[in-house]
Every structure is written in structure tokens, then in C-alpha cells.
Design an enzyme around this catalytic site. Sequence first.
Site, PDB file in Angstrom:
ATOM      1  N   TYR A 278       5.699  15.378 -10.907  1.00 53.34           N
ATOM      2  CA  TYR A 278       4.979  16.264  -9.992  1.00 53.34           C
ATOM      3  C   TYR A 278       5.575  17.608 -10.854  1.00 53.34           C
ATOM      4  CZ  TYR A 278       2.564  14.587  -5.994  1.00 53.34           C
ATOM      5  OH  TYR A 278       1.271  14.387  -5.090  1.00 53.34           O
TER       6      TYR A 278
ATOM      7  N   CYS B 270      -0.155  12.603 -10.613  1.00 52.01           N
ATOM      8  CA  CYS B 270       0.561  13.707 -11.079  1.00 52.01           C
ATOM      9  C   CYS B 270       1.225  13.565 -11.905  1.00 52.01           C
ATOM     10  CB  CYS B 270       1.340  12.598  -9.320  1.00 52.01           C
ATOM     11  SG  CYS B 270       1.095  13.008  -8.170  1.00 52.01           S
TER      12      CYS B 270
ATOM     13  N   TYR C 142      -4.960  19.364  -0.636  1.00 48.73           N
ATOM     14  CA  TYR C 142      -4.224  19.078  -1.438  1.00 48.73           C
ATOM     15  C   TYR C 142      -5.584  17.794  -2.737  1.00 48.73           C
ATOM     16  CZ  TYR C 142      -0.082  15.861  -1.833  1.00 48.73           C
ATOM     17  OH  TYR C 142       0.816  14.952  -3.105  1.00 48.73           O
ATOM     18  N   HIS C 143      -4.390  17.408  -3.549  1.00 51.31           N
ATOM     19  CA  HIS C 143      -5.519  16.635  -4.742  1.00 51.31           C
ATOM     20  C   HIS C 143      -6.401  17.383  -5.192  1.00 51.31           C
ATOM     21  CE1 HIS C 143      -1.978  13.521  -4.097  1.00 51.31           C
ATOM     22  NE2 HIS C 143      -1.556  14.357  -4.586  1.00 51.31           N
TER      23      HIS C 143
END
Length: 640
Positions: free
Chosen positions: A278, A234, A496-497
Site C-alpha cells: 500500500y 496492493c 474499493y479496489h
Amino acid sequence: MFPVGNALALTAAPLAGTYTGITADTFQSTNPPGNAIDQNSSSFWHSEYSPVLTPLPHQATLDLGSSQTINGFTYLPRQDGLENGNIGRYGLEVSTDKVTWTVVSNATWLDDQSTKVVGFPTRAVRYVRITAFTEAGNRGPWTSAAEFGVTLPSPVNPTTANKIIGQWSPVIPFPIVAAAGFVEHHTGKILTFSAFEPNQYVGGSGNTYTAIYDPSTGSVSEVDITNTGHDMFCPGMNLDADGRAIVTGGSDAIKTSAFRPSVGDWLTLAPMQIQRGYQASTLCSDGRTFTIGGSWNGPLGGKNGEIYNGAANTWTKLPGCPVAPMLTNDQQGIFRQDNHGWLFGWKNGYVFQAGPSSAMNWYGTSGTGSQSAAGKRGTDPDSMNGNAVMYDALNGKILTVGGSPSYGPSTATANAHIITIGAPNTTPTVQSINPMWYARAFANSVVLPDGQVFITGGQLQAMPFTDTTAVFISEIWNPVTTNFVRTASHAVPRTYHSIALLMLDGKVFTAGGGMCGDCSTNHEDAQIYSPPYLFNADGSLATRPVISAVSSTKFAVGSTFTATTSAASPSWCMIRYGSATHTVDTDQRRIPLTATKNSGGTYTFTLPGDSGIVLPGYYMLFALSNGTPSVATTLQITVA
């Protein structure tokens, strides 16, 4: 065995307690391993549970009888209405001699009765070994299988659909969930990374698992990076003027690390002034790195801008670059409101912030920094985990697509806009265009050599660590018509990711999704997309133009150079090498080039003279003939 594509059947005949075609380290006497290759879905192999309960892990080895060329493995769970023994986390290996084994997949299967398919690069093997490490539903230390099988490569038969929707490669197993990645400028290899564990981000620090994919061989290598003491999950990330990947914060929220592709090593750089996770980062026109936001880790809020000077190896706070004007109105509050900024380095050291907030801003990086509002992105709402791509830097053109008002759970949009930026601190124009076919959050977008933008993955309802409402059909946006065209479907959810990156050959690499430990939504694999421009009308591979020479591979902005190709009337462009994590790629930008034809297939170009348009760093130079791109030649552009 239930075939998937072309399949190779295995026969089973009892022989001295084992079975020709398959052996297992454990089995219940009523459920021998031969049941897993008898092409009868009503029978199944089961690990021993009486009189002895054999603990996990359990192994089964398939013997193909002779060397066979295969490209995948299939697993059908038991079909009798029960789920005991469904395989969860597994490892898959292949061998030619049953002595030396090669790992081709490590991943986790869903706890259901559907056929599971694992793809891997085509290879000749005789033995395939599966190891079950967990039971998918955690019901007990059991393993069961109705059918195992392998898949054979299909004959290469051109199809006219290739020219319309493109084509996806087989699934490529990876040892990690590729939650972040970048392309190495000196080799074209793709370096991906996850966290302190290959598929888990909670509970660790100080190391990062990486995996490097080599497109020339199809091989994947894995390295655990420990020397920087940095768990890089992240992070903020960008490529600097020297081609180094600058990775900031994340799970270890204060740290900065750099990867040098030309050397192949990781370095520890000066720590940031503010803890972040993030956040987004971008290179500036003077070669410094700007970052802002990132309340996912460290204290909440106050994540104003700061800037990194690579020559001095120092971070400096920019109090004149407040994060408050770019906050979204996320339902989870400040923890999410300053995440994943859409940042673009621009002229005179300025950075344009296009989203994900509906409010846009200019940030200046000289002195103590500055900020000025740039208006709203039309009527678009906050669009967290949407995409923004500079598809034409020469004219300041940015495409934005998708996202959702909150990080999740939240309903995504299919909205699309063209933002045109000019001089810093002026209001850009925003044009609302036809929407995508599908609403998407957690998707990825990649600018292609022909100026179109490829959008892949995502989900209709933003919900981290799920694949519900996943979108499998990709889209390509045409900047001339401003319309989106649906393309081929990929095989694995990319939500996601997940990441996507342009490769040197004009294809697109996609990977990742998950990062939740022993869960069913981890995707430790990749796929490669071949866009329609790589095919003829009949579906066969198009002939690529070839760049046979360039006058130099290193230029300052404003320089004139030459390149040679045998293609008739080619068009040309440069695309900056990309880096991607959490839907953000602030590095990629496309610069169309105007060429003057000389004799003998040589063309002369003059680069734009502004390092805000041509950010310093490494670029892929493409020649295109009838829309089909060459394999790129790498150029380094320096600050004047």
C-alpha cells in the site's frame, strides 16, 4: 423471462426428457428447465434434490434456435419467497455450434431476488451456457432460476443527453477483479492485474493473474504471471522513462517486478530495501523511482523513502526522507497511516506529497534525501483514498477531491481543492473550491484532453469490501468554472479496489472492485465512458480531428517538433500514460501545448525544458477541434 432492454424470448416444449430452447444437466421432476424460459416468474427450474441430491456445479444451456446477435444475459432468481438455489459464483459461455465455447463472464451474484444482468461485446451465437459453481447463500448444493434470457443490442439512436452527460458502454466481462492496471504505450491495450487468484488476495504468494483488454477488438486475454515469483496485489506502481511498469511490494512485500510493453514480458528487478504494501511510488525528473510508506505489509512503521536506479538496478534507502511527517491520524493506527501517498515528481529530483494526510511535504531525492514541510491542505482533513490529479503540469496545478479521515469505516467528504506548486521547498497555494456533488472515498479520477477531470465511483461511507452507499453517478470538473457537473451513471459499483484510466481515444476505462473471494462485491468486469466532448449537440458522434504526421515520436525535454492535422484552429496537449491502483495514479499529468501554425495544417511546438514538468516517459499527444479530441499519437520524452 423478464426483459432488460431489448430481449429475445425463448419457447419451451417438452421433447423426450429435454426441452426445445433449454436443457439442463439436472432438474427436479416438479421443476423442469423449461420453467426458466416460460416467461412466468412464479415457476422455476431447480436442480435435483430428491431422490438424489445432485452436487454442484450445475449447468443449463439455452438454444436460441438459430444464430442471434446478442450482447447480454439475464437471470431472475426464484420469486416464491425462498432463496434456496440462488446462483452465486457462475460462469457464462457462448457457442455457435455447441462444440466450441467462448467464456464471456466469470463473476458472483448477490444473494437477493433482483434480476441480474451480464453484458458482453456483441456477438452472433446460437447457444448460451451457464454454469452455477456455488449457491449464493451457501445453504446447500442447489441451483434454481425463475427466468433466463438474453439481450439484443439496442438500435443506435442519438440522444441529446450524450452531449450533456456522456455515455457508458455495456458491461465488459473480465476474468479477474482488476485491482490495478496501466495502459501499454505501444498498443493502447490495458493490462490489469489482481493477485495470486483472480478475485482473492488472502493466502497466496508468488504469482499474479493478469488480464489484457484490447480496445480495437473488445477481446480480453488472461495470463497467470509466475516467472517473477511476485504476488503484486496492493503494490506501489509507476511507469518509468522507458515505459516499463515498475511494480513494487504488495503481498510479496520486498519484491520488484517490471513489465516491458514493447516486449510483452515481465522481469524480476532488485528487491527493495524495505518491505512494503500500500505504498505509493512516482518517477523523478532524473528517471529514478521514489517510493515511501506501505505498512499494510511487512513490519509496521518506519517505511521511510527509498529510490530505485534503473540503470544500476539498485534500491537505496533515503534516511533523510522520513515517512512520519506524512502520516494520517487513522483510527487503525500505523497499519493505515502511511498508505497511498499522493506523490508528484517535480523539478530537480524533488517529489511533492499532496496527501492524503492534511499535511503536505517536499521530499528531495539527491544524496541521502531531504524533507521539508509544505503546509496544510487548507482546512481539508486527512483524506485517505481520495484523489489528486495534476491537470496542468505547466502551471503546477493539482486538483484534489474526496477521501475520508480514516480508511474505514469512515465518512467521506466531497471536498475539493486546487494546489499550485512552484519551486521545491516553497509553500504552495491552496484554494478551496466548490465541492463535488457527492462525497466519495475509493473513487478514481482521470484528467481529460480538454483539461477537465472525470471523477467516477466511490462510496459515501468508506468501508472496504462493501458496495453500501456506492455512488453510481460520475462527475466532471471544469477548471475554468471550478464547478462539478453530474454525468451519466455507470452500471456496476466501483468502490474499493477499482481503477480508471484514460485511453488513446479519449475515453475512460473503469474496472474492478472487491477482491474478497466468493463474496457478492467482486466485480469481474469493466465499462468504458465516452465523455460529452465525443458527441454533437444532437447526440450523434462528433467528427474527430486527425493527427496525420509528427516530425518524430521521440524527443528530449525542451525540443521543438511539428505535428500536422486537418482540423481548423486546433488546441493541443500531452497527457502522460497512466497507471492506477487503490485510487492512486502518480503517472498521469496533462501538459497544455502552445502551437505556432505553419502552412498546410502543420504546427510547431517547443516542449518545456524542465524534466520535472515533463517527466520522462510516454505521452499521448492530442489535437482538439471545438473540444473534441483526436485519437492520440504516442510520443516518448527523454531526460535532456
